[in-house]
Structure formats: C-alpha cells, structure tokens
Motif scaffolding. Structure first.
Motif, short mmCIF file in Angstrom:
data_model
loop_
_atom_site.label_atom_id
_atom_site.label_comp_id
_atom_site.label_asym_id
_atom_site.label_seq_id
_atom_site.Cartn_x
_atom_site.Cartn_y
_atom_site.Cartn_z
N UNK A 117 0.80 -1.21 0.00
CA UNK A 117 0.00 0.00 0.00
C UNK A 117 0.84 1.27 0.00
N UNK A 118 2.06 1.21 0.54
CA UNK A 118 2.91 2.39 0.59
C UNK A 118 3.14 3.01 -0.79
N UNK A 119 3.36 2.22 -1.86
CA UNK A 119 3.57 2.84 -3.17
C UNK A 119 2.38 3.62 -3.70
N UNK A 120 1.18 3.40 -3.16
CA UNK A 120 0.03 4.15 -3.64
C UNK A 120 0.22 5.66 -3.44
N UNK A 121 0.97 6.04 -2.42
CA UNK A 121 1.27 7.44 -2.22
C UNK A 121 2.54 7.89 -2.90
N UNK A 122 3.20 6.97 -3.59
CA UNK A 122 4.49 7.28 -4.24
C UNK A 122 4.36 7.48 -5.74
N UNK A 123 3.50 6.72 -6.40
CA UNK A 123 3.51 6.67 -7.86
C UNK A 123 3.18 8.02 -8.50
N UNK A 124 2.18 8.72 -7.98
CA UNK A 124 1.76 9.97 -8.60
C UNK A 124 2.86 11.01 -8.60
N UNK A 125 3.40 11.30 -7.41
CA UNK A 125 4.43 12.33 -7.33
C UNK A 125 5.72 11.88 -8.01
N UNK A 126 6.01 10.56 -7.98
CA UNK A 126 7.20 10.05 -8.67
C UNK A 126 7.08 10.30 -10.17
N UNK A 140 -5.15 7.94 -13.67
CA UNK A 140 -6.25 8.00 -12.70
C UNK A 140 -7.57 7.61 -13.35
N UNK A 141 -7.81 8.11 -14.55
CA UNK A 141 -9.04 7.76 -15.26
C UNK A 141 -9.08 6.27 -15.61
N UNK A 142 -7.93 5.74 -16.03
CA UNK A 142 -7.88 4.31 -16.36
C UNK A 142 -8.12 3.45 -15.12
N UNK A 143 -7.60 3.88 -13.98
CA UNK A 143 -7.82 3.14 -12.74
C UNK A 143 -9.29 3.14 -12.36
N UNK A 144 -9.95 4.28 -12.53
CA UNK A 144 -11.38 4.35 -12.21
C UNK A 144 -12.21 3.38 -13.05
N UNK A 145 -11.77 3.11 -14.28
CA UNK A 145 -12.49 2.19 -15.15
C UNK A 145 -12.14 0.73 -14.90
N UNK A 146 -10.86 0.46 -14.65
CA UNK A 146 -10.39 -0.93 -14.58
C UNK A 146 -10.52 -1.51 -13.18
N UNK A 147 -10.32 -0.71 -12.15
CA UNK A 147 -10.28 -1.23 -10.78
C UNK A 147 -11.53 -2.02 -10.37
N UNK A 185 1.94 3.56 -21.12
CA UNK A 185 2.61 2.84 -20.03
C UNK A 185 1.92 3.09 -18.69
N UNK A 186 1.60 4.36 -18.42
CA UNK A 186 0.99 4.67 -17.14
C UNK A 186 -0.43 4.13 -17.05
N UNK A 187 -1.11 4.05 -18.18
CA UNK A 187 -2.46 3.47 -18.17
C UNK A 187 -2.43 2.00 -17.80
N UNK A 188 -1.32 1.31 -18.12
CA UNK A 188 -1.21 -0.12 -17.78
C UNK A 188 -1.16 -0.36 -16.27
N UNK A 235 -15.42 0.18 -5.61
CA UNK A 235 -16.28 1.24 -6.16
C UNK A 235 -16.24 2.49 -5.28
N UNK A 236 -16.17 2.28 -3.96
CA UNK A 236 -16.06 3.44 -3.06
C UNK A 236 -14.75 4.18 -3.29
N UNK A 237 -13.66 3.41 -3.46
CA UNK A 237 -12.37 4.04 -3.74
C UNK A 237 -12.40 4.75 -5.10
N UNK A 238 -13.07 4.14 -6.08
CA UNK A 238 -13.20 4.77 -7.39
C UNK A 238 -13.95 6.10 -7.28
N UNK A 239 -15.00 6.12 -6.46
CA UNK A 239 -15.72 7.37 -6.24
C UNK A 239 -14.82 8.43 -5.63
N UNK A 240 -13.96 8.03 -4.68
CA UNK A 240 -13.02 8.97 -4.10
C UNK A 240 -12.05 9.51 -5.14
N UNK A 241 -11.53 8.61 -6.00
CA UNK A 241 -10.58 9.04 -7.02
C UNK A 241 -11.22 10.02 -8.01
#
Length: 444
Positions: free
Chosen positions: A75-84, A107-114, A160-163, A392-398
């Motif tokens: 879970x720690x990388x979830x706060x790392x990937x965006x700023x990295x 972010x948009x791809x994650x909302x669709x795929x997650x 690449x980032x969409x993957x 879905x709740x996390x997707x709503x947050x994103x």
C-alpha cells in the motif's frame, strides 16, 4: 537438649495458609519479626489483570500480522507513484502539463479498470487475481520508467501509465479479510476498519515524502522503481497468506453492488469527499506558492494526514454507539465544520504556520468519516461482491479527487488561493446533504 515447645491453642501459625498463597510468611530473627511476601509484585499483577487493548486483541487473530505486513508494503507505493511520475516526467521533459496529463490518464484508467479487477478477485480469489494484476501494473511502471529515460514519444508515457490501472485495491482486500475473520464481532471489525483507515493515511503521508527523497537524492526514476518493487513484494507476501483469504463466490449469483440498497448514495458521498481532498491539496499548494514557500506545502499536507491518522486510531479504540448510518451525518457535519478552519486561517491571517495547525485539526474528522463510510459499504454490499463494493467506493473517491483538483485549480486561477479553500467546505456540505437525504437502512 531442650525439646521444641509445642504450639498452644490460639498461637499464630508460623507458615502461611496453603489455601491463601497471598498471605505473607512470618519468621523471627535475633531481634526482629520479619514478614516475607511471596505473592506477585504490583506491576506483574496489574499486567496480568489488565485486559489487552482493542488493537492488541485484533492482532492476536491467527495470520493477521502476516497479511497486514504484506499489505502495508503493497500500500505504501500508492502514495508514491503519482508524485514520482510528476517529478520524473517534469524533470526530464521539462513540462508539468505533460506530467499532469499522464497522471490524470492513469487515474481515469484506474477508475475504469479497478472495479473489474475487484470483481475478478471476488470470483476467483485474491491470490489468483492480485498477483498477475500486480505484475502487469509493475511492468507498466517499469515501461514508463524506460520510456522517460530513453526519451520515447509522449504517447508511450500515456500507454505505459495506463497499464498501471490493473493495480489491485490492496486496502479493500485487507478489509475483506478482516470482514471474513471477524464476522459477527462488530466491535472488533470497527477497530479493524479504523486501523486500515489509519494505515491509508500513514501511507499517503509517508509515500510522497519517500518518493520526493528518492527522486531528488538518487535519480529521477528512483521513486517509480522502488515503488514498483515494493508493490510487487508486498502483494506476493500478502497473497501467500492463504489461511486468512476469504472464500470465493464463483457460483453465487448476487446483484451488483451498484444495485444494492443504500450503495448509490454512499458512492455519491465518496465522490463529494474526494472533491474535498483534491481541492484542499490544490488550494494548499497554491497558497504556499503565493506566500513564497511552495516547498512547505508537502509538510503542511502531511500534517493533515497525521491528524487524520491519529484520530482514526483513537476512533478505533472507542466502542461505537448506534448504527453506522446514524453516525455518518454527525461525522460529515464535524468534517464540514472543521474545514472552515483552513479557510479562516488563510483569509484572516495569511500565515502558513496557522494554516498548518488548522489543517492538522481539520484532518481529525477525516478518518472517522471514512471509517464509518467503509463500514456502511461493507454492511450494504452483498458478500459475494465485497471487494468490488469497496473498490467502487475508492473509485468514487478518485473521481472526486480529480473533480476537486480541477475545481480548486479553476478557483485559484480566476479568484485566489484563499478563495480556493471554500471549495472543500462546499464539497463537504454537499456530502452532508447527501448523507442526511439518503439514509437507507441496510438490508439483511
């Protein structure tokens, strides 16, 4: 040689009563009466009689520590990937616009795929889906790293980032395990949800700091590389704990969480709360930049996460009163009220230290609100679709974060950074109206 005098009736015995081991032993020396106490010391007695705390009891559940360790690493990388990604792309391509567009695409791809990934997890099991999905996401991160390093065309960065959108919702999978292990124990599940929310806040507080350090102290791609390694390692450790994995529901026909009573308004509430987080981040960065201290924005936002983390741990140690659907409006109301503090600090003082204090205090309402929301999602989601419902709740947050960021940026450009602090208050008030209007009870 004199014989010992037999004890007379009424004399005190010279040894303790075997039925009462706490009674001291009395003996006589040359000129003093000595009492010897062989009972346990006060400190030991207090440790033996004091009941363990709720978090200590939580981690006595077999297998809980092992899957929690793996999940925290993942879970720690979830706060790392965006700023990295932003630091890496902007540093090598010289364009923050390109970096922002790439991360927004991810972010948009994650909302669709997650949600689809979570549905597969519910149907086939966490280990069978999470490991290959994480491998694809890690390869996407490595591809982004290579494309940036070797100056590949811009479209390759988007692809690449969409993957990385296949990254499984590790927080949701961990909550699903707690829900399975603690079924029927509402108090323990409340503590578990509180711990998970505090862990979320901690990871999103430490992740950006670690990413910024790696990218600046070593090389621009270091944050993305370390994040991918941590993600894959953590998911492998988490998936290896098969004894705590919830059972699959491959042949169970259950309605989608979107059709479950009470879920749509909860997702709308998550959307509004996501707008709070996204707009607050933009407003804080813009305000610090206007004051000439943009580098301090990360520390100030970390204080908000720290306040939320501390409040989440305290909230988990308390026994909840009443149903969660009755607590949610009160939590959102507290969140709305406290969010006026940053607005007042920015408008009245123009002081970064006072803004930091206001964010620390206002953050204390975030974790209790999110804990109560996720508890309701667990209660109202069919068991066969638990991972999907929480994702879905996390997707709503994103989605809310994306909308809030855009609205906060527009307000900053067309009004001021101070006015942008009104966006989080408005979004929280919207969440409050939704929670008061749609109070659908869970169905059995």
């Amino acid at each position: 040689m004199p014989q010992p005098t037999p004890p007379r009736p009424g004399d005190a015995p010279n040894r303790p009563n075997p039925r009462d081991p706490r009674q001291p032993l009395y003996t006589v020396t040359a000129d003093a009466l000595v009492a010897v106490d062989f009972g346990p010391r006060f400190g030991n007695r207090s440790r033996r009689t004091r009941p363990p705390g709720p978090y200590r009891r939580l981690f006595t559940v077999p297998g809980a520590r092992a899957f929690t360790l793996g999940n925290l690493l993942a879970r720690l990388p979830m706060g790392m990937f965006g700023i990295s990604a932003v630091v890496m792309i902007a540093g090598t391509r010289g364009s923050y616009a390109l970096a922002g567009a790439v991360t927004a695409t991810g972010l948009a791809a994650t909302a669709l795929v997650a949600p689809w990934t979570a549905r597969l997890v519910d149907r086939y099991g966490q280990a069978r889906i999470a490991v290959p999905a994480t491998a694809i996401a890690a390869l996407g991160s490595l591809a982004l790293l290579l494309c940036v390093h070797y100056e590949a065309p811009a479209w390759t960065l988007f692809a690449s980032y969409a993957a990385t959108a296949t990254t499984p919702n590790t927080g949701g999978m961990s909550r699903a395990r707690w829900s399975h292990l603690l079924k029927g124990d509402d108090d323990a599940l409340h503590t578990a949800n509180s711990f998970e929310q505090a862990a979320d806040e901690l990871c999103f507080m430490l992740g950006p700091v670690l990413a910024a350090f790696l990218c600046t102290a070593f090389f621009p791609e270091a944050g993305t590389l370390v994040g991918a390694v941590l993600l894959l390692t953590g998911v492998l450790l988490f998936a290896a704990q098969r004894s705590t994995e919830p059972p699959v529901h491959a042949r169970v026909l259950a309605r989608s969480p979107l059709r479950a009573p009470g879920i749509p308004p909860l997702l709308a509430t998550c959307l509004a709360m996501g707008a709070v987080f996204g707009s607050m981040e933009v407003a804080t960065i813009a305000f610090a930049d206007a004051e000439g201290h943009r580098a301090a924005a990360g520390v100030i936002l970390a204080l908000q996460a720290a306040g939320s983390c501390a409040a989440g741990l305290l909230f988990g140690a308390l026994r909840p009163t009443g149903p969660a659907e009755h607590r949610l409006p009160w939590c959102v109301a507290a969140m709305t009220t406290l969010l006026t503090l940053p607005l007042l600090a920015a408008a009245r003082t123009n002081s970064l230290p006072l803004l930091a204090l206001a964010l620390l205090i206002s953050g204390m309402a975030t974790a209790p609100t999110m804990i109560t929301t996720m508890t309701l999602v667990q209660q109202r989601t069919p068991e066969a679709h638990l991972n999907e419902g929480m994702t879905l709740a996390v997707t709503g947050l994103l989605a809310g974060i994306a909308c809030g960021s855009a609205t906060g940026g527009w307000m900053t450009d067309h009004a001021s950074a101070t006015a942008a602090f009104g966006v989080p208050v408005t979004a929280a008030a919207t969440a409050l109206m939704i929670s008061l209007t749609w109070r659908t009870p869970p169905t059995g």
